[in-house]
Design a protein around this motif. Structure first.
Motif, short mmCIF file in Angstrom:
data_model
loop_
_atom_site.label_atom_id
_atom_site.label_comp_id
_atom_site.label_asym_id
_atom_site.label_seq_id
_atom_site.Cartn_x
_atom_site.Cartn_y
_atom_site.Cartn_z
N THR A 67 0.82 -1.01 -0.08
CA THR A 67 0.00 -0.10 0.13
C THR A 67 0.76 1.23 -0.12
O THR A 67 1.78 1.43 0.76
N LEU A 68 0.84 2.20 -0.98
CA LEU A 68 1.75 3.05 -1.29
C LEU A 68 0.96 4.61 -1.17
O LEU A 68 -0.31 4.68 -1.65
N SER A 69 1.63 5.46 -0.58
CA SER A 69 1.14 7.02 -0.69
C SER A 69 2.23 7.83 -0.82
O SER A 69 3.39 7.28 -0.61
N GLY A 70 2.03 9.11 -1.22
CA GLY A 70 3.40 9.85 -1.51
C GLY A 70 3.04 10.94 -2.51
O GLY A 70 1.64 10.88 -3.16
N THR A 71 3.94 11.59 -2.86
CA THR A 71 3.77 12.66 -3.98
C THR A 71 5.02 12.48 -5.00
O THR A 71 5.99 11.98 -4.68
N ALA A 72 4.88 13.01 -6.25
CA ALA A 72 5.74 12.90 -7.29
C ALA A 72 5.81 14.02 -8.40
O ALA A 72 4.69 14.89 -8.25
N SER A 73 6.78 14.38 -8.82
CA SER A 73 6.89 15.62 -9.96
C SER A 73 7.62 15.27 -10.98
O SER A 73 8.53 14.53 -10.87
N VAL A 74 7.26 15.67 -12.14
CA VAL A 74 8.11 15.87 -13.30
C VAL A 74 8.51 17.13 -13.85
O VAL A 74 7.48 17.86 -14.40
N LYS A 75 9.65 17.57 -13.97
CA LYS A 75 9.96 18.54 -14.38
C LYS A 75 11.06 18.59 -15.71
O LYS A 75 11.03 17.42 -15.99
N GLY A 76 11.46 19.58 -15.89
CA GLY A 76 12.57 19.63 -17.28
C GLY A 76 11.83 19.63 -18.61
O GLY A 76 10.88 20.31 -18.60
N THR A 77 12.27 18.71 -19.23
CA THR A 77 11.70 18.61 -20.70
C THR A 77 11.53 17.36 -21.18
O THR A 77 11.77 16.30 -20.50
N LEU A 78 10.77 17.11 -22.10
CA LEU A 78 10.49 15.81 -22.75
C LEU A 78 11.38 14.92 -23.02
O LEU A 78 11.67 13.56 -22.96
N MET A 79 12.60 15.40 -23.57
CA MET A 79 13.86 14.61 -23.91
C MET A 79 14.71 14.56 -22.68
O MET A 79 15.32 13.44 -22.73
N ALA A 80 14.56 15.27 -21.65
CA ALA A 80 15.17 15.06 -20.41
C ALA A 80 14.47 15.38 -19.15
O ALA A 80 14.83 16.44 -18.63
N PRO A 81 13.78 14.55 -18.87
CA PRO A 81 12.59 14.80 -17.61
C PRO A 81 13.33 14.62 -16.44
O PRO A 81 14.33 13.85 -16.11
N GLN A 82 13.02 15.38 -15.51
CA GLN A 82 13.66 15.45 -14.14
C GLN A 82 12.39 14.91 -13.18
O GLN A 82 11.58 15.46 -12.93
N VAL A 83 12.74 13.57 -12.65
CA VAL A 83 11.55 12.88 -11.89
C VAL A 83 11.94 12.86 -10.52
O VAL A 83 13.05 12.29 -10.09
N ALA A 84 11.09 13.36 -9.56
CA ALA A 84 11.23 13.39 -8.17
C ALA A 84 9.95 12.63 -7.39
O ALA A 84 9.09 13.13 -7.74
N ALA A 85 10.31 12.08 -6.32
CA ALA A 85 9.34 11.60 -5.63
C ALA A 85 9.44 11.08 -4.19
O ALA A 85 10.78 10.93 -3.92
N ASP A 86 8.43 11.33 -3.39
CA ASP A 86 8.72 11.09 -1.92
C ASP A 86 7.59 9.80 -1.65
O ASP A 86 6.24 10.18 -1.45
N ILE A 87 8.05 8.63 -1.73
CA ILE A 87 6.76 7.70 -1.59
C ILE A 87 7.14 7.09 0.06
O ILE A 87 7.99 6.76 0.56
N THR A 88 5.80 6.67 0.52
CA THR A 88 5.81 6.02 2.02
C THR A 88 5.22 4.54 1.58
O THR A 88 4.08 4.77 1.01
N ILE A 89 5.57 3.66 2.17
CA ILE A 89 4.87 2.20 2.09
C ILE A 89 4.21 2.04 3.34
O ILE A 89 4.85 1.89 4.32
N ASP A 90 2.85 2.24 3.37
CA ASP A 90 2.26 2.14 4.48
C ASP A 90 2.30 1.10 5.13
O ASP A 90 2.31 0.70 6.43
N GLU A 91 2.08 -0.17 4.39
CA GLU A 91 2.18 -1.70 4.81
C GLU A 91 2.58 -2.43 3.57
O GLU A 91 2.20 -2.11 2.24
N ALA A 92 3.13 -3.47 3.84
CA ALA A 92 3.49 -4.44 2.77
C ALA A 92 3.47 -6.04 3.28
O ALA A 92 3.77 -6.13 4.57
#
Length: 381
Positions: free
Chosen positions: A83-108
């Motif tokens: 079970t996952l919760s969190g946020t993510a973002s994609v910046k930059g350009t289509l050719m060189a995207p910058q992907v950042a995320a902060d994910i919490t595993i609530d339970e597994a």
């Protein structure tokens, strides 16, 4: 617009439903193009939700997207649930995207009994000193990745005698096509059924130091404590090169440690049935990491017997070596009943043994034309 969409990955066991998406493009004044607006949402069909919104700028292909997950359970598998919760973002350009995320595993939940895996082993190959060093083509990076994964607890890993809970802190960063994983998974509590005894999981760590994700470093310790001995089983090394160490306080040889853990006394005080079980346990630990059962081990498991072995003896008259197959089972802890068959049709023997004390036993052996009985006494020094 897209409505009622569905995404399914049979190989990974991912299922997302009720996918909605809209892309809105407008024209500005003159030849200038307005940003393209993107909005999307999807569900796991079990209450979890993902939402995303942002824009794509036609001039230069610049991205500005943000997404959020809330208790998403995308996996439909029998071996792994999360079970996952969190946020993510994609910046930059289509050719060189910058992907950042902060994910919490609530339970597994990881079920080791049902965990799938490959049976193909990659063997290391060493070349001669004259051979040139292989040249690895460096992958050209297009975009970057920076993802933090946190699991404050509630990661259950069960199966094959293990019941445990873990927590994790990982960072995945680097080139989008070749990221590095740094961090560790640490034990919270647990126990393991080993040698028919319950061992307690001591503080243990699985570390990722930038190498292959499938080959982390292990530092796992299990402990069994009774008044006269404390036994520790430590698994170290990497997943592909695991090493098992068995130590105790007070310090004892491996066979003595196993004997005291399994039976509460030294190997010299064991009866025949217990000695066979001790020998099997020593062999199993000695072959740790090799995988699979031997032919005789497999035969014992299939036939449901305690003893399946090949005996050899020298004939007193001819001097030839003769072989026979013995199959037997223990009735309780004291009585052994077996059948021994030689290569000749009339070379069948029935064996019955009764353990009198840990150092003595009485036995009867009946063959086609002979019956013998006797008492044996032994002492290991």
């Amino acid at each position: 617009e897209v409505a009622g969409g569905r995404y399914e990955d049979l190989a990974l066991g991912i299922l997302l439903t009720d996918i909605k998406a809209s892309v809105t493009a407008g024209s500005g004044k003159g030849l200038k193009l307005e940003p393209v607006r993107v909005e999307a949402s999807m569900s796991d069909g079990r209450g979890g939700l993902v939402t995303a919104a942002g824009s794509l700028h036609p001039e230069g292909g610049r991205l500005d997207l943000d997404a959020a997950m809330k208790r998403l359970r995308p996996l439909r598998r029998t071996d792994i649930q999360a079970t996952l919760s969190g946020t993510a973002s994609v910046k930059g350009t289509l050719m060189a995207p910058q992907v950042a995320a902060d994910i919490t595993i609530d339970e597994a939940l990881v079920n080791l009994n049902r965990l799938t895996g490959s049976s193909v082993t990659t063997l290391p190959v060493e070349g001669t000193s004259e051979a040139p060093e292989p040249v690895t083509e460096k992958k050209e990076g297009h975009g970057s990745l920076d993802v933090s994964v946190r699991a404050p607890g509630h990661i259950a890993v069960n199966g094959h005698g293990l019941e445990s809970e873990w927590q994790a802190g990982l960072r995945v960063r680097g080139a989008l096509n070749d990221p590095l994983v740094i961090g560790s998974v640490r034990s919270v509590r647990g126990q393991f059924d080993l040698l028919s005894k319950i061992f307690t999981l001591r503080p243990s760590t699985i570390s990722f130091n930038g190498g292959a994700v499938s080959n982390p470093l292990l530092d796992v310790t299990l402990r069994y404590e009774v008044p006269d001995i404390t036994a520790d089983v430590r698994v170290s090394g990497s997943v592909r090169r695991m090493k098992l160490e068995l130590t105790s306080t007070p310090s004892l040889p491996q066979e003595e440690i196993i004997s005291r853990v399994m039976f509460g006394r030294g190997s010299s005080e064991l009866g025949r049935f217990e000695s066979l079980r001790l020998a099997a346990a020593v062999a199993r630990l000695a072959g740790f990491g090799s995988g699979g059962l031997g032919v005789l081990d497999l035969g014992r498991a299939v036939l449901g017997v305690d003893v399946l072995r090949v005996n050899s003896a020298t004939d007193k008259e001819s001097g030839d070596e003769e072989s026979s197959l013995e199959v037997g089972k223990f009735i309780g802890e004291k009585i052994y009943l077996g059948v021994e068959q030689g290569l000749e049709p009339d070379s069948t023997a029935v064996i019955m043994e009764l353990e009198l004390t840990p150092h003595s036993k009485a036995g009867i052996r009946t063959e086609q034309d002979n019956t013998s009985a006797g008492v044996q006494w032994k002492m290991n020094y």
